[in-house]
Scaffold this active site. Structure first.
Site, PDB file in Angstrom:
ATOM      1  N   GLU A 255      82.529  33.109 -19.949  1.00  0.00           N
ATOM      2  CA  GLU A 255      82.135  34.088 -20.126  1.00  0.00           C
ATOM      3  C   GLU A 255      80.915  34.484 -21.263  1.00  0.00           C
ATOM      4  O   GLU A 255      81.178  34.317 -21.960  1.00  0.00           O
ATOM      5  CB  GLU A 255      83.678  34.691 -20.045  1.00  0.00           C
ATOM      6  CG  GLU A 255      83.610  34.475 -19.809  1.00  0.00           C
ATOM      7  CD  GLU A 255      84.716  35.255 -17.783  1.00  0.00           C
ATOM      8  OE1 GLU A 255      83.379  36.327 -18.040  1.00  0.00           O
ATOM      9  OE2 GLU A 255      84.919  34.794 -17.292  1.00  0.00           O
ATOM     10  N   CYS A 289      79.292  42.964 -23.456  1.00  0.00           N
ATOM     11  CA  CYS A 289      78.615  42.252 -22.307  1.00  0.00           C
ATOM     12  C   CYS A 289      78.749  42.993 -21.436  1.00  0.00           C
ATOM     13  O   CYS A 289      77.517  42.543 -20.075  1.00  0.00           O
ATOM     14  CB  CYS A 289      79.475  41.188 -22.513  1.00  0.00           C
ATOM     15  SG  CYS A 289      81.146  41.047 -21.457  1.00  0.00           S
ATOM     16  N   GLU A 389      69.128  40.367 -23.628  1.00  0.00           N
ATOM     17  CA  GLU A 389      70.354  40.515 -24.112  1.00  0.00           C
ATOM     18  C   GLU A 389      70.052  41.531 -25.178  1.00  0.00           C
ATOM     19  O   GLU A 389      70.215  40.294 -26.050  1.00  0.00           O
ATOM     20  CB  GLU A 389      71.254  40.175 -24.176  1.00  0.00           C
ATOM     21  CG  GLU A 389      72.867  40.879 -23.848  1.00  0.00           C
ATOM     22  CD  GLU A 389      74.085  40.152 -23.820  1.00  0.00           C
ATOM     23  OE1 GLU A 389      73.804  38.895 -24.488  1.00  0.00           O
ATOM     24  OE2 GLU A 389      74.814  40.595 -23.733  1.00  0.00           O
TER      25      GLU A 389
HETATM   26  P1  NAD Z   1      78.221  33.378 -30.281  1.00  0.00           P
HETATM   27  O1  NAD Z   1      77.823  32.790 -28.739  1.00  0.00           O
HETATM   28  O2  NAD Z   1      77.370  32.940 -30.980  1.00  0.00           O
HETATM   29  O3  NAD Z   1      80.374  33.128 -30.416  1.00  0.00           O
HETATM   30  C1  NAD Z   1      80.815  32.436 -29.762  1.00  0.00           C
HETATM   31  C2  NAD Z   1      81.576  31.965 -30.144  1.00  0.00           C
HETATM   32  O4  NAD Z   1      81.054  30.492 -29.792  1.00  0.00           O
HETATM   33  C3  NAD Z   1      82.579  32.047 -31.681  1.00  0.00           C
HETATM   34  O5  NAD Z   1      83.706  31.581 -32.064  1.00  0.00           O
HETATM   35  C4  NAD Z   1      81.307  30.468 -31.913  1.00  0.00           C
HETATM   36  O6  NAD Z   1      81.691  30.577 -32.854  1.00  0.00           O
HETATM   37  C5  NAD Z   1      81.107  30.028 -30.807  1.00  0.00           C
HETATM   38  N1  NAD Z   1      79.983  28.981 -30.624  1.00  0.00           N
HETATM   39  C6  NAD Z   1      79.097  29.680 -31.254  1.00  0.00           C
HETATM   40  N2  NAD Z   1      77.609  28.496 -31.394  1.00  0.00           N
HETATM   41  C7  NAD Z   1      79.193  27.448 -30.665  1.00  0.00           C
HETATM   42  C8  NAD Z   1      78.040  25.572 -30.747  1.00  0.00           C
HETATM   43  N3  NAD Z   1      77.669  25.087 -29.960  1.00  0.00           N
HETATM   44  N4  NAD Z   1      79.487  25.222 -29.488  1.00  0.00           N
HETATM   45  C9  NAD Z   1      81.056  25.549 -29.824  1.00  0.00           C
HETATM   46  N5  NAD Z   1      81.206  26.799 -30.040  1.00  0.00           N
HETATM   47  C10 NAD Z   1      80.062  27.617 -30.384  1.00  0.00           C
HETATM   48  O7  NAD Z   1      78.627  34.840 -29.286  1.00  0.00           O
HETATM   49  P2  NAD Z   1      78.951  36.143 -30.311  1.00  0.00           P
HETATM   50  O8  NAD Z   1      77.887  36.732 -31.183  1.00  0.00           O
HETATM   51  O9  NAD Z   1      80.115  35.982 -30.642  1.00  0.00           O
HETATM   52  O10 NAD Z   1      79.319  36.821 -28.769  1.00  0.00           O
HETATM   53  C11 NAD Z   1      78.471  38.135 -28.632  1.00  0.00           C
HETATM   54  C12 NAD Z   1      77.693  37.234 -27.119  1.00  0.00           C
HETATM   55  O11 NAD Z   1      78.959  37.096 -26.246  1.00  0.00           O
HETATM   56  C13 NAD Z   1      76.911  38.358 -26.171  1.00  0.00           C
HETATM   57  O12 NAD Z   1      76.171  37.179 -25.297  1.00  0.00           O
HETATM   58  C14 NAD Z   1      77.900  38.509 -25.161  1.00  0.00           C
HETATM   59  O13 NAD Z   1      77.576  38.909 -23.601  1.00  0.00           O
HETATM   60  C15 NAD Z   1      79.098  37.810 -25.064  1.00  0.00           C
HETATM   61  N6  NAD Z   1      80.287  38.720 -24.264  1.00  0.00           N
HETATM   62  C16 NAD Z   1      80.449  38.014 -23.399  1.00  0.00           C
HETATM   63  C17 NAD Z   1      81.090  38.650 -23.010  1.00  0.00           C
HETATM   64  C18 NAD Z   1      81.899  38.306 -20.822  1.00  0.00           C
HETATM   65  O14 NAD Z   1      83.144  38.371 -21.021  1.00  0.00           O
HETATM   66  N7  NAD Z   1      81.069  37.644 -20.595  1.00  0.00           N
HETATM   67  C19 NAD Z   1      82.104  38.664 -23.351  1.00  0.00           C
HETATM   68  C20 NAD Z   1      82.026  39.317 -24.401  1.00  0.00           C
HETATM   69  C21 NAD Z   1      81.175  39.277 -25.371  1.00  0.00           C
END
Ligand code: NAD
Length: 507
Positions: A255, A289, A389
């Protein structure tokens, strides 16, 4: 308008993680600081969980899998009910923590961050009621079985809701779970773990590992004992998780980010559309998001749309997220503030015209990661501001010439999560909505439906959460073929029903 300078919760120094049914010290030597974004003060430290912690948790989850998968559905449902009750009991505390760690205005924290999470959790229970775990197709019995060990990796923006949206369906399906919350906002996950511990699940069925994405998250995404990884986060993290999962051909559910469009088709809908779009852009301080960060209007209505947007955004009160009257709190971190400010400056450098807001903190706020809600005109649909974004309260108003042009602009990004269409008649809105390449489209303000599949096209993700699709995301499908004239337990039934192609049975 001044953010408080004292920590809202007593500083906590957390060193343990929940693995195999007990709190265990992390092997981490380093700690991660959790900061209140409205005060910039540290409110907690948590362990920077390691690959060794992730390994311990994956092993505990794998050891617990057979037992939990074989647990009858009504018994699993009973355990889930205790979790839902715990969430309800602790609702105020969750809201307080989410305001502290995310900076979400208290009204948003209570109503949406926590209220919707409780509703979503209850919905996961309802799903179990009617779900057909087995069905017959011709001479086959098709059986839905738990997919195995599920690693659930969650973001910081709606942390409890997006965690519950994965963890509860996973447990309901019979998977065992390792949760890795965002390192930026881990406090709600500790509270969630406390109440899951009180719900008395067998040891190892639920595990919590706290740490960064590149270390703890990546270790889970590549772990050979993890069968399915479900990530909500950035498209960047999604690519990495998918690549790591590919080594062991894991099921990967993603997601990811969005760049939604809100498309106005006629003058009659303009006022409602602009108001709703500004609400969406400012919701959760611009960190959603589902945001419609592009407002598409017929070129002849552009000036009117801009005036309405400026008027609507002026109503937004930015400030202390603990004040009931606050609409917009801070962004989650210094990095988020720098990123959003960078997008605003880049937009200006690319020739966009500022009609509200702009770079810098709002007046009167000299502390905290606050930005000004901002509206741009004169943005080319191909410019970075209209393509990337931003994840902040920044709206671009884009004029279009005709409906073909509107479809092209709306679909013209790498994302495909959430859009909306506004037209005097629902049928007209529906015709347009069918042409949009997004997983969700709201017609004339249609509200969110937790029972409908949720997820994105293109680089917004893979798979669907919520409703039956959310449960199926954690199930494998097995087909058992019986001889048509078999004398076995299914033989006579299959013989009787052979001409029919499909029949559902509940377990
Ligand atoms: P992020 O990708 O930085 O982190 C999300 C999660 O993934 C965290 O727990 C982080 O530690 C982990 N993560 C990061 N890199 C990783 C890797 N290489 N391997 C495994 N895990 C990893 O995102 P964020 O800054 O926490 O959240 C914002 C983003 O999330 C925005 O792009 C937003 O659009 C998206 N988002 C999407 C939805 C949806 O339902 N589509 C909902 C909420 C947020």
């Amino acid at each position: 308008m001044t953010a408080r300078s004292r920590p809202p919760v007593p500083e906590q120094q957390l060193t343990d993680q929940w693995i195999g049914g007990r709190w265990q010290a992390s092997t981490a030597e380093a700690a991660i600081e959790v900061v209140d974004p409205s005060t910039e003060l540290r409110i907690a430290t948590v362990p920077a969980g390691t690959a060794a912690d992730a390994d311990r948790a994956a092993r505990a989850a794998a050891a617990a899998f057979d037992g939990w998968a074989a647990t009858p559905v009504p018994v699993r449902a009973k355990a889930l009910r205790r979790i839902v009750e715990g969430l309800t009991r602790r609702a105020d505390r969750f809201a307080e923590l989410i305001t502290a760690e995310v900076g979400a205005p208290v009204r948003v924290a209570r109503r949406t961050q926590v209220g919707l999470a409780i509703g979503m959790a209850a919905h996961s229970l309802d799903l179990l009621d009617g779900f057909a775990f087995e069905r017959r197709i011709g001479n086959s019995l098709v059986v839905h079985e738990p997919a195995g060990v599920a690693a659930c990796i969650t973001p910081w923006n709606m942390p409890l809701l997006l965690t519950v949206q994965k963890v509860l369906p996973a447990l309901a399906a019979g998977c065992t779970v390792v949760l890795k919350p965002s390192e930026i906002t881990p406090l709600h996950a500790y509270l969630l773990t406390e109440l899951i511990a009180e719900a008395d699940l067998p040891p190892g069925v639920f595990n919590l590992v706290v740490g960064t994405g590149p270390e703890a998250g990546a270790a889970l995404a590549g772990h050979p004992l993890v069968d399915t990884v479900s990530l909500t986060g950035s498209t960047r993290a999604g690519r990495d998780v998918a690549a790591r999962g590919a080594a062991t051909v894991k099921r990967v559910h993603l997601e990811l980010g969005g760049k939604g469009a809100s498309v106005v088709l006629d003058e009659e809908s303009l006022e409602d559309a602009v108001r709703a779009t500004v609400d969406q852009v400012c919701f959760n301080s611009g960190q959603s998001c589902l945001q419609w960060s592009r407002l598409l209007v017929p070129a002849r209505l552009e000036d009117e749309a801009l005036a309405l947007a400026v008027e609507a955004i002026a109503d937004y009160r930015v400030g202390d997220p603990r004040e009931e009257s606050t609409d917009l709190g801070p962004l989650v971190s210094a990095a988020a503030m720098a990123r959003v400010t960078g997008h605003i400056s880049r937009g200006l450098a690319d020739g966009a015209r500022l009609v509200a807001g702009g770079p810098g903190r709002p007046d009167g706020l000299d502390r905290g990661y606050f930005v000004r809600p901002t509206v741009f005109a004169g943005v080319s649909p191909d410019a970075a501001l209209a393509q990337e974004e931003v994840f902040g309260p920044v709206l671009c108003v884009l004029p279009y010439q005709d409906e073909e042009d509107a479809v092209r602009i709306a679909n013209g990004t790498k994302y495909g999560l959430h859009s909306s269409v506004w037209a005097g008649r629902d049928r007209r809105a529906e015709r347009f909505a069918r042409r949009l390449r997004t997983g969700l489209v709201d017609l004339n303000g249609g509200p969110f439906n937790p029972a409908a599949p949720f997820g994105g096209f293109k680089q917004s993700g893979l798979g669907r959460e919520c409703g039956t699709a959310g449960l199926e995301a954690f199930l494998e499908v097995k087909s058992l073929q019986f001889p048509q004239d078999s004398g076995g337990p299914l033989g006579p039934r299959l013989k009787d029903t052979a001409p029919r192609t499909e029949e559902r049975t509940s377990r």
